[in-house]
Design an enzyme around this catalytic site. Structure first.
Site, PDB file in Angstrom:
ATOM      1  N   CYS A   1     -27.708  -9.499 -16.382  1.00 60.59           N
ATOM      2  CA  CYS A   1     -27.108  -9.054 -17.767  1.00 60.59           C
ATOM      3  C   CYS A   1     -28.150  -9.371 -18.811  1.00 60.59           C
ATOM      4  CB  CYS A   1     -25.695  -9.648 -17.922  1.00 60.59           C
ATOM      5  SG  CYS A   1     -25.014  -9.562 -19.505  1.00 60.59           S
ATOM      6  N   CYS A  17     -18.595 -12.548 -19.839  1.00 59.26           N
ATOM      7  CA  CYS A  17     -19.953 -12.462 -20.447  1.00 59.26           C
ATOM      8  C   CYS A  17     -19.895 -13.324 -21.812  1.00 59.26           C
ATOM      9  CB  CYS A  17     -20.474 -11.156 -20.967  1.00 59.26           C
ATOM     10  SG  CYS A  17     -22.326 -10.787 -21.289  1.00 59.26           S
ATOM     11  N   CYS A  77     -22.962  -7.246 -18.919  1.00 59.22           N
ATOM     12  CA  CYS A  77     -21.808  -7.229 -18.128  1.00 59.22           C
ATOM     13  C   CYS A  77     -20.615  -6.246 -18.622  1.00 59.22           C
ATOM     14  CB  CYS A  77     -21.138  -8.607 -18.217  1.00 59.22           C
ATOM     15  SG  CYS A  77     -22.200  -9.819 -17.325  1.00 59.22           S
ATOM     16  N   CYS A 105     -25.929 -12.400 -20.916  1.00 63.21           N
ATOM     17  CA  CYS A 105     -25.634 -13.900 -20.501  1.00 63.21           C
ATOM     18  C   CYS A 105     -26.389 -14.210 -19.376  1.00 63.21           C
ATOM     19  CB  CYS A 105     -24.182 -13.918 -20.066  1.00 63.21           C
ATOM     20  SG  CYS A 105     -23.864 -12.943 -18.462  1.00 63.21           S
ATOM     21  N   GLY A 149       0.616  -1.117   0.138  1.00 60.62           N
ATOM     22  CA  GLY A 149      -0.130   0.004   0.044  1.00 60.62           C
ATOM     23  C   GLY A 149       0.805   1.258  -0.009  1.00 60.62           C
TER      24      GLY A 149
END
Lengths: 263, 281, 228
Positions: free
Chosen positions: B241, B272, B266, B244, B32
């Site tokens: 979606c 997808c 998606c 899909c 980080g």
């Protein structure tokens, strides 16, 4: 309230604090004690070194010589100049507070009033939004800022309101030592009186120790128990406020006192 | 495909790659923490992912398989250009399939498919400093990181709640890495934040213009900042979606005509395609 | 309660080329509890200066000023600022001629303040303040206002109420009955006598002869002292 009053140690003990800017003297050999619950005014004209001294005492500026020992809650007197930066900054957001003359230096103008007050709480780990907001409201009431303006930006506030908000922001974490740099400078007289009264009340109620820099002897008279008169970087006279103002010994103090306009 | 004669492998010279790898090692060692590095001019404008490209160039080997996505899609200009860039300069194999890739460079998304320990995810980062918008002084923000003075970050979230009633930050949502540094996860939707937590793959972040690299080593704790009474939550959709039928993925809203017609699909095109392919089969 | 020995005071006016104005020299006297001592002498003889020295408002140039404070003797002539504050909070009360008005602070609070500074509970302090204000005939409707706009007599009575709020062992009174009407003067005289009889040591300046005779058990003539 009574218990903390009679501690047998000063909260701040300055010894021979000196700071020069090259050839020019900032402050020279300043020594004093500040006891819990005491308000000390540093007065003098601009250029007398009072702001330099305040910045040294609050560790925003490192002096060339001298020590300033602060009585921490846990481990007694510690020289603030020997502390790590982390320790000093921790003090600055917990035990200490600094009220600037210009609220722009002490407030975040681009975040709301509530967040300004809440910041120090969040800085010491508060993580409950509802609690933080409730304490912000409480403090806005204490400093007489309309609580319906909690989500407004400070830049939409009047000068007096900004200054009161700055005080709330500083006092919310219950500091013990507060530094103030001309807190009433630049305000209208009526606004000034209200602010002085507010500071006076908070100082008594919270038993704060305060070091306040001002060029206004009336402010010193109203707020301070003791005062130091500075000239050319040196303290020329110090003592009880009423003693110094009513029975000034030094030529310069006599000049200052006799120069005050009587309304 | 063979690599161009005129370029060193993956465009950057070996000294530069070594310098960047050292920065990456330091970044991995201090999860980080933003490590400064001597970011190079790249043959593409800032904002196109020059940081991510330099990181990718430095970790890429001859046997790697590279996938590049932008907003989850493999076929947007930015993704196509970067993929072509490495095809030309490194000659590595490229893919659009998440599972087949060993290095994935991304802008604005984390793939839906869970990543593995043998994969590296490289993020393109525009502004690495999460405290920037509240404290413009870099000297000050660096000190704040060093001393763990992070109250200011919650000020931002506080402001969100006071203004909108909830935390309205939806992307670039700040996280705390390994219970120490606060980090900007780059402008990914907060929907993706939980995927960073204890991810098996190594996550590397490159900011070219700002000259910073930071990292999340595999299986590292990543906590999205929040309040006790306003806990972190991800976006949810009422729809599935339209292509899909997935109900668990991040959806993009697509305007289909001038009459206000719209559909939700998606954002991760590979995810997808795979799903609709398998349902079709 | 109070022992002065060889007190001296000279003002040096630096703004007038260091002009020196000797006011008092070699002042010695003692005041015991349940005594009320009047300082007398013509104007300019240093009565007010001495009063202010007794309150440590003016510094003593020479001498010892011992005050009985919580069982010990404290020399106010060289005590620290902090000690002087404690002595003023606990031991010595001072009613000056004029009320130094603090803007915006309500009268009731002005009077209650000395008690609150001693750590008294706020309810108790304001009850005591109300009693005093009532006794001194300040109309209750004024209590919430700052005394800034009050008449001279009203301000003086607020000042007296403030001075009597806390039970000081030593009380300094500078012309407490000046600018009061007959009725209120009598109230103040009664209050002073009650305090004296309760064991408070009192030092005062009273130009008002009947009041002085009613209150004081002894006089110290500063003109005589100066002559001697």
């Amino acid at each position: 309230m009574n218990g903390s009053r009679e501690t047998d140690s000063p909260i701040l003990l300055a010894e021979a604090v000196s700071k020069a800017y090259g050839e020019q003297l900032g402050c020279v050999d300043i020594s004093f004690e500040l006891w819990p619950g005491e308000v000390l005014a540093i007065v003098g004209e601009s250029g007398s070194g009072k702001t330099t001294l305040l910045n040294c005492l609050s560790a925003q500026l490192m002096p060339d010589r001298g020590s300033a020992r602060y009585h921490r809650r846990n481990d007694g007197l510690r020289d603030i100049y020997a502390m790590s930066e982390a320790e000093r900054r921790f003090l600055m957001r917990t035990d200490w507070a600094f009220v600037h003359q210009n609220p722009r230096d002490g407030l975040r103008m681009n975040v709301s009033a509530g967040a300004n007050v809440g910041e120090r709480l969040m800085a010491v780990g508060a993580r409950h939004y509802g609690d933080i907001r409730a304490r912000a409201v409480d403090w806005m009431e204490k400093v007489e800022v309309d609580t319906s303006r909690i989500d407004h930006f400070p830049r939409t506030f009047s000068g007096g309101m900004q200054q009161r908000l700055q005080i709330a922001r500083n006092l919310v974490t219950g500091p013990r030592l507060v530094f103030m740099d001309e807190p009433t400078g630049g305000l209208d007289v009526s606004v000034q009186a209200r602010l002085l009264d507010l500071i006076r009340g908070l100082v008594t109620r919270l038993q704060l120790s305060v070091i306040i820099v001002t060029h206004d002897l009336a402010v010193a008279r109203l707020l301070a128990h003791r005062m130091m008169v500075m000239r050319d970087g040196r303290v020329v006279e110090q003592g009880l406020t009423d003693q110094v103002l009513d029975d000034p010994q030094h030529a310069y103090t006599q000049l200052l006192v006799s120069s005050v306009l009587q309304a | 495909m063979t690599r161009g004669q005129t370029y060193n492998f993956a465009y950057l010279d070996e000294q530069t790659k070594r310098m960047i790898r050292r920065a990456i090692l330091k970044a991995v060692a201090i999860p980080g923490y933003q490590v400064p590095f001597a970011s190079r001019e790249m043959p593409m404008p800032y904002g196109w992912g020059t940081g991510g490209v330099q990181v990718t160039a430095s970790v890429l080997g001859h046997d790697d398989v590279l996938k590049v996505i932008d907003q989850g899609a493999d076929d947007t200009t930015n993704a196509v250009s970067i993929r072509k860039f490495f095809q030309k300069t490194a000659g590595v194999e490229t893919t659009t399939e998440t599972a087949n890739a060993s290095v994935i460079q991304t802008r604005h998304r984390i793939p839906e498919e869970e990543l593995r320990a043998d994969q590296i995810l490289v993020y393109q980062v525009p502004i690495p400093e999460p405290l920037r918008f509240l404290e413009p002084r870099e000297t000050e923000t660096r000190t704040m990181h060093a001393l763990e003075e992070y109250g200011l970050m919650h000020v931002k979230l506080y402001e969100d709640i006071s203004r909108h009633g909830h935390i309205a930050t939806t992307y670039a949502y700040p996280v705390r890495v390994n219970a120490r540094y606060i980090m900007d996860p780059s402008p990914i939707p907060k929907f993706d934040n939980p995927k960073m937590h204890r991810m098996a793959a190594l996550q590397l972040f490159g900011a070219g213009r700002e000259k910073r690299i930071y990292a999340i080593p595999p299986y590292t704790q990543v906590h999205s900042l929040d309040f006790e009474d306003h806990p972190f939550e991800v976006q949810q959709w009422d729809q599935a979606c339209a292509i899909c039928g997935a109900e668990v993925s991040f959806l993009d809203e697509i305007i289909t005509d001038d009459a206000g017609g719209r559909m939700f699909v998606c954002s991760d095109t590979d995810f997808c395609n795979k799903r609709s392919g398998s349902t079709a089969a | 309660m109070l022992q002065a020995e060889g007190l001296a005071k000279t003002f040096t006016l630096h703004l007038k080329d260091g002009l020196r104005l000797p006011v008092l020299s070699d002042m010695s006297f003692t005041v015991t509890s349940d005594e009320a001592v009047a300082l007398t002498g013509p104007s300019g003889s240093g009565k007010s200066t001495l009063m202010r020295m007794l309150y440590a408002n003016y510094r003593c140039d020479a001498g010892v000023l011992n005050v009985r404070h919580q069982g010990d003797w404290v020399n106010l002539a060289d005590a620290s600022a902090r000690m002087v504050r404690t002595v003023r909070r606990e031991t010595i009360g001072y009613v000056s001629q004029f009320l130094r008005v603090i803007p915006r602070v309500p009268t009731l609070q002005v009077v209650a303040e000395p008690l609150i500074e001693r750590g008294a509970e706020e309810g108790h302090a304001s009850r005591r303040a109300s009693e005093l204000l009532e006794r001194l005939n300040i109309p209750a409707k004024l209590w919430d206002l700052s005394p800034v706009t009050f008449s001279g007599g009203e301000q003086q009575r607020v000042n007296i109420a403030r001075g009597f709020a806390a039970p000081y062992p030593i009380l300094l009174l500078d012309e407490p009955t000046a600018s009061l009407d007959a009725e209120n003067r009598q109230v103040v005289i009664n209050m002073i006598c009650e305090a004296r009889d309760a064991g408070t040591a009192i030092v005062g300046i009273f130009h008002d002869t009947p009041a002085r005779n009613a209150v004081c058990t002894r006089e110290i003539d500063l003109a005589e002292k100066a002559a001697a």
